[in-house]
Design an enzyme around this catalytic site. Structure first.
Site, PDB file in Angstrom:
ATOM      1  N   SER A 276      -4.283   2.957   1.599  1.00 33.52           N
ATOM      2  CA  SER A 276      -2.896   2.573   1.372  1.00 33.52           C
ATOM      3  C   SER A 276      -2.651   1.074   1.381  1.00 33.52           C
ATOM      4  CB  SER A 276      -1.989   3.243   2.407  1.00 33.52           C
ATOM      5  OG  SER A 276      -2.367   2.871   3.721  1.00 33.52           O
TER       6      SER A 276
ATOM      7  N   HIS B 257      -1.776   8.764  -1.576  1.00 31.81           N
ATOM      8  CA  HIS B 257      -1.478   7.780  -2.617  1.00 31.81           C
ATOM      9  C   HIS B 257      -2.176   8.071  -3.943  1.00 31.81           C
ATOM     10  CE1 HIS B 257       0.628   5.024   0.150  1.00 31.81           C
ATOM     11  NE2 HIS B 257      -0.210   5.514   1.042  1.00 31.81           N
TER      12      HIS B 257
ATOM     13  N   LYS C 218       5.844  10.164  -1.877  1.00 34.32           N
ATOM     14  CA  LYS C 218       5.351   9.026  -2.669  1.00 34.32           C
ATOM     15  C   LYS C 218       5.500   9.353  -4.153  1.00 34.32           C
ATOM     16  CE  LYS C 218       2.550   7.502   1.189  1.00 34.32           C
ATOM     17  NZ  LYS C 218       3.077   8.499   2.162  1.00 34.32           N
TER      18      LYS C 218
END
Length: 388
Positions: A179, A207, A239
């Site tokens: 990240s 992610h 996300k």
């Protein structure tokens, strides 16, 4: 004065003196490329809303309709009376999307990681983690009661040597996309090593899901890996999916084990059903609109090329996470503040989030950005690069 109060004040003074003090911004607009923060209109380059879905009208509509059907709160934990038809449908769709037998929703990614690791290993076992793993993975390993080991970032030789010293059940834990660095774990080699050493592998693809792979299947699709290679997959929904919550996906036996043993699943309130329905809508968009991933790749390449031309030190990241390495925390804070004065929001990332001496600006790109906005960021970075 109370000892605890004195200690708190002294600690805060020391944090501020090191340039590490953190402050919250008050957001008065929907999440997106254009953000109203602390009363200022800004171009946002620090969100994890990679596909621009957090304020998508279809996602909002699904949320509103579901709130009308289910109300707001879920009322209880999943195992009491909080597991709605919306939750169940989302779990089935996430499992199919990830190529897994089943999936299980958790209220946050932090809770998914703590719950999964502690359900899989305990006293007498060994959990082995990449040194740059997310804090939730590190805390999950520490709180599991297992013997806790860390290997140098993406260092297969060090991982091999650490595995050789492990006892009990062995669990390797890694982020898929890191990240703060944006690079990818060498998962094919780690998966082969795990199988050779009779270890299980847990990958947190927070992610990568929605972003990587032709169909948005994340880092596992990127590498061509399946459930046999990576038995435990963790994904977050706040996300690329633009909503909230998380899930663990894998075999039927794994999910049943989570239901029976994952304390962060058993002993907490289920996320609102409306969030589950909103996520179902965002999942449909992730699958149908591959142009978002294509555009994100183009913007990432444009930023990297421009940053190289003006002499900025980027990290080797193929993802929309593009850190500008500065080293010194005060420099990172100063450059972030200067960009803010120019109407651009980019977060300064400092220890302990990243190792000492590796403070950086963490630029994140979204499919909702336009080329002109990326160019504006590059122009401002060029103008202000003396601060770096």
């Amino acid at each position: 004065m109370n000892t605890f109060q004195t200690d708190a004040e002294n600690t805060l003074e020391a944090v501020a003196a090191q340039g590490l003090y953190r402050k919250r911004r008050i957001i008065a607009s929907p999440q997106g490329v254009h953000l109203t923060a602390d009363g200022r209109e800004l171009i946002n380059f620090c969100s994890n809303d990679y596909l621009g879905l957090a304020n998508h009208p279809d996602v909002i509509r699904a949320f509103k309709n579901a709130a009308g059907q289910y109300g707001v709160g879920s009322g209880s934990a999943h195992l009491v009376c909080g597991h709605s038809a919306a939750h169940h449908a989302l779990e089935e769709e996430l499992a199919e999307f990830c190529g897994r037998e089943r999936a299980l929703l958790f209220s946050t990614g932090y809770m998914a990681n703590l719950g999964a690791i502690s359900a899989l290993v305990g006293s007498g076992d060994t959990v082995i983690e990449d040194r740059l793993n997310h804090a939730s993975l590190i805390d999950g390993g520490l709180l599991s009661g297992a013997r806790f080991k860390r290997y140098r970032h993406a260092d297969l030789e060090h991982l091999t040597n650490t595995l050789a010293e492990a006892s009990g059940k062995k669990l390797i834990v890694t982020d898929g996309v890191f990240s703060m660095d944006g690079d990818l774990a060498p998962l094919p080699a780690i998966a082969r090593l795990a199988q050779a050493q009779d270890a299980w592998l847990l990958v947190d693809d927070a992610h990568g899901l929605g972003v990587l792979g032709e169909k948005g299947g994340g880092v596992l699709e990127h590498y061509g890996l399946d459930q046999g290679d990576v038995p435990v997959l963790v994904g977050t929904l706040g996300k690329a999916f633009g909503t909230f919550g998380a899930f663990v996906a894998g075999s039927d036996a794994l999910i049943e084990l989570m239901i029976q043993k994952a304390r962060t699943y058993i002993y907490t309130t289920a996320l609102p059903p409306a969030v589950a329905e909103a996520t179902r809508a965002s999942l449909r968009i992730v699958r149908a609109e591959s142009w978002r991933r294509d555009k994100l790749k183009r913007l990432t390449a444009r930023f990297r090329q421009g940053a190289e031309q003006i002499g900025l030190e980027l990290m080797p990241s193929p993802s929309p996470i593009q850190p500008i390495l500065l080293g010194d925390s005060r420099k990172a804070s100063a450059l972030s503040e200067a960009l803010l004065d120019a109407g651009i929001l980019v977060g300064a990332i400092r220890p302990p989030t990243v190792p000492q001496g590796s403070a950086r600006l963490r630029v994140t790109l979204s499919a909702a950005h336009e080329e002109a906005q990326v160019d504006r960021l590059l122009n401002e970075l060029d103008r202000l690069k003396s601060l770096a």
